[in-house]
Design an enzyme around this catalytic site. Structure first.
Site, short mmCIF file in Angstrom:
data_model
loop_
_atom_site.label_atom_id
_atom_site.label_comp_id
_atom_site.label_asym_id
_atom_site.label_seq_id
_atom_site.Cartn_x
_atom_site.Cartn_y
_atom_site.Cartn_z
N HIS A 162 -4.52 -13.88 40.26
CA HIS A 162 -5.46 -13.50 39.20
C HIS A 162 -4.93 -12.34 38.37
O HIS A 162 -5.71 -11.58 37.79
CB HIS A 162 -6.83 -13.13 39.78
CG HIS A 162 -7.35 -14.12 40.77
ND1 HIS A 162 -8.15 -15.18 40.43
CD2 HIS A 162 -7.14 -14.24 42.10
CE1 HIS A 162 -8.43 -15.89 41.50
NE2 HIS A 162 -7.82 -15.35 42.53
N SER A 283 11.12 -4.44 14.73
CA SER A 283 10.06 -4.66 13.75
C SER A 283 10.51 -4.12 12.40
O SER A 283 11.27 -3.16 12.32
CB SER A 283 8.80 -3.93 14.21
OG SER A 283 7.96 -3.64 13.12
N LYS A 289 9.89 -0.32 17.88
CA LYS A 289 9.65 -1.58 18.58
C LYS A 289 10.92 -2.26 19.08
O LYS A 289 11.94 -2.27 18.41
CB LYS A 289 8.91 -2.55 17.64
CG LYS A 289 7.48 -2.15 17.36
CD LYS A 289 6.58 -2.41 18.55
CE LYS A 289 6.43 -3.88 18.79
NZ LYS A 289 5.08 -4.36 18.77
N GLU A 296 9.47 -15.02 24.00
CA GLU A 296 8.31 -15.45 23.19
C GLU A 296 8.57 -16.76 22.49
O GLU A 296 7.73 -17.66 22.44
CB GLU A 296 7.97 -14.38 22.16
CG GLU A 296 7.33 -13.14 22.74
CD GLU A 296 7.13 -12.08 21.67
OE1 GLU A 296 6.06 -12.04 21.09
OE2 GLU A 296 8.07 -11.30 21.42
#
Ligand code: ARG
Length: 475
Positions: A162, A283, A289, A296
């Site tokens: 979980h 970024s 970043k 991804e």
């Protein structure tokens, strides 16, 4: 691609007007089936050899065809070949050029054959090579995964259920869970390859052919394990392509789960790993970043491969026998799935081989925060005779107290622990440590570091049958 002014359609005999440019473009497949040219040529040469052996064409015809094909091969490899959308597909493009080069023998090549059994053969040959490529890459990727797992066989991290801290596991053990998934993927590709590896040629348009062909000879020439038994099925079947896309989709699903974890692990709040810069990008606005773009994108590309599978299933669901032009739409999904899986494997093999830095300190710190050894305390009490359900309740109360005090279970004093059960003695601390918890799970499939090392050694053995023979690996 250069449209010729007066298209000479091979089938134009019974037509009284040409198709419009739009229809031409709509129905042509050359833009994407071009990449089948080597396999189309391979199939044509095997077919021509059979025709000559059976006396259906002359020995001179075969010589001409082989000579012409060699020239075309050169032209394509040198980038000189003129692909034409007027010639619809890869078959007509090659045949037309062959005939221009060698005359009548080129026109005899299509004896006893149809584009229907030809394309079914091409795509099977192409896919067979594609699967072999995937299997070779998968073996490299898996070897890297095993090596990393072995190195981290004793590195404790929180195991989650979980997405909450559950129990200590080792990072190596966690990685070997992925080995199992990817091994099953390998099995699926091997299994799929068996059904890809059958010969449709000889089915012609759908009914077979009146020439005295030798299908077994063609099958042997092309390395097919068997012929497709029924001519109607031979030209209409695309199950093998669906199976391939299904195997690809499930493989990508596994990659996607791993990617999700990689992205989570490299979040600074978690910080379990660092991903090498070559797999990340920055970024345009936020200078600080570093984003896990590769994981991804792999997660995102899983969607397109699942789409490829759905496209093929839908393509086939209402098709009457036998061949229908719908089938021309099978290629792009198959190519897309193949390309996506191939590139993904290449990148991930590199990433696992040296792109991941493990931060054991962060993993251990996370373990301190989730009462990860609570089950071990319950097991300790159960071993002393407390029924497990009662032990569960006792430890629940202890966790609550520790939480209020802001410490982990092993940080409670003996006296504090004994307040929950008089059965607790000094030896409890051995059970409450992460190392004790890990070492206790000492069975096949368990997370004890020695078991993980043994599992990694077995994994290496289990991978052996999936490795390509040395010659193929070098090619
Ligand atoms: N381009 C076609 C395909 O991809 C080749 C077979 C065409 N056959 C036909 N009868 N139109 O399936």
């Amino acid at each position: 691609m250069n449209p010729s002014p007066a298209p000479q359609y091979t089938w134009a005999g019974r037509f009284s007007e040409p198709v419009s440019d739009l229809v031409k473009r709509y129905t042509a497949s050359i833009a994407f089936d071009q990449r089948l040219w080597r396999h189309d040529m391979q199939g044509s040469l095997a077919h021509a050899r059979m025709l000559a052996r059976q006396g259906i064409i002359g020995a001179r015809d075969l010589e001409d065809i082989e000579r012409g094909m060699a020239i075309i091969r050169q032209e394509i490899e040198n980038g000189q070949f003129q692909w034409s959308v007027d010639l619809e597909d890869v078959h007509f493009n090659l045949e037309k050029r062959l005939t221009a080069l060698i005359g009548d023998a080129g026109k005899r090549l299509h004896t006893g054959r149809s584009r229907n059994d030809q394309i079914a053969t091409d795509i099977r040959l192409y896919l067979r090579d594609g699967i072999d490529g995937i299997l070779a890459l998968l073996a490299v990727f898996q070897a890297a995964l095993i090596a990393l797992a072995e190195r981290e066989a004793a590195t404790p991290m929180p195991g989650f259920t979980h997405l909450q801290v559950a129990q200590p596991v080792t990072f190596g053990h966690h990685l070997l869970a992925y080995f199992e998934m990817f091994l099953r993927d390998g099995e699926r590709f091997v299994d799929c390859r068996r059904r890809v590896n059958r010969l449709p040629l000889g089915a012609a348009a759908l009914a077979g052919t009146s020439y005295p062909i030798d299908r077994a000879f063609v099958a042997a020439e092309l390395g097919f394990e068997a012929v497709c038994e029924n001519s109607i099925d031979a030209v209409s079947d695309r199950d093998f392509a669906i199976e391939f896309c299904a195997a690809c989709a499930l493989f990508m699903t596994h990659v996607s789960r791993l990617s999700e974890e990689l992205a989570l692990w490299m979040n600074p709040r978690v910080g379990f790993i660092r991903l090498a810069d070559r797999f990340c990008t920055g970024s345009s606005i936020m200078p600080q970043k570093k984003n896990p773009d590769v994981p991804e994108l792999a997660r995102g590309k899983t969607g397109r491969v699942q789409g490829d599978l759905v496209a093929l299933l839908t393509l086939m669901k209402a098709q009457p026998l036998a061949y229908n032009k719908d089938n021309q739409e099978d290629k792009e999904p198959v190519f897309d799935a193949l390309d996506t899986v191939t590139d993904t494997l290449r990148i991930f093999a590199d990433m696992l081989a040296g792109g991941i830095r493990v931060r054991a300190d962060a993993m251990r710190e996370a373990l301190r925060q989730g009462f990860a050894t609570a089950t071990d305390l319950a097991d300790y009490l159960a071993r002393k005779g407390v029924p497990f359900r009662d032990a569960h309740a006792i430890v629940g109360a202890a966790v609550k107290a520790a939480e209020q005090k802001g410490v982990d279970l092993p940080e409670l004093t003996l006296a504090e622990l004994q307040a929950f059960s008089p059965l607790i003695e000094r030896d409890v601390f051995a059970a409450l440590t992460v190392e004790g918890s890990l070492a206790a799970r000492d069975h096949v499939g368990g997370t004890a570091p020695d078991q993980v090392r043994a599992a990694a050694a077995r994994a290496r053995q289990r991978l052996e049958p999936f490795k390509p023979p040395p010659a193929a690996a070098a090619a």
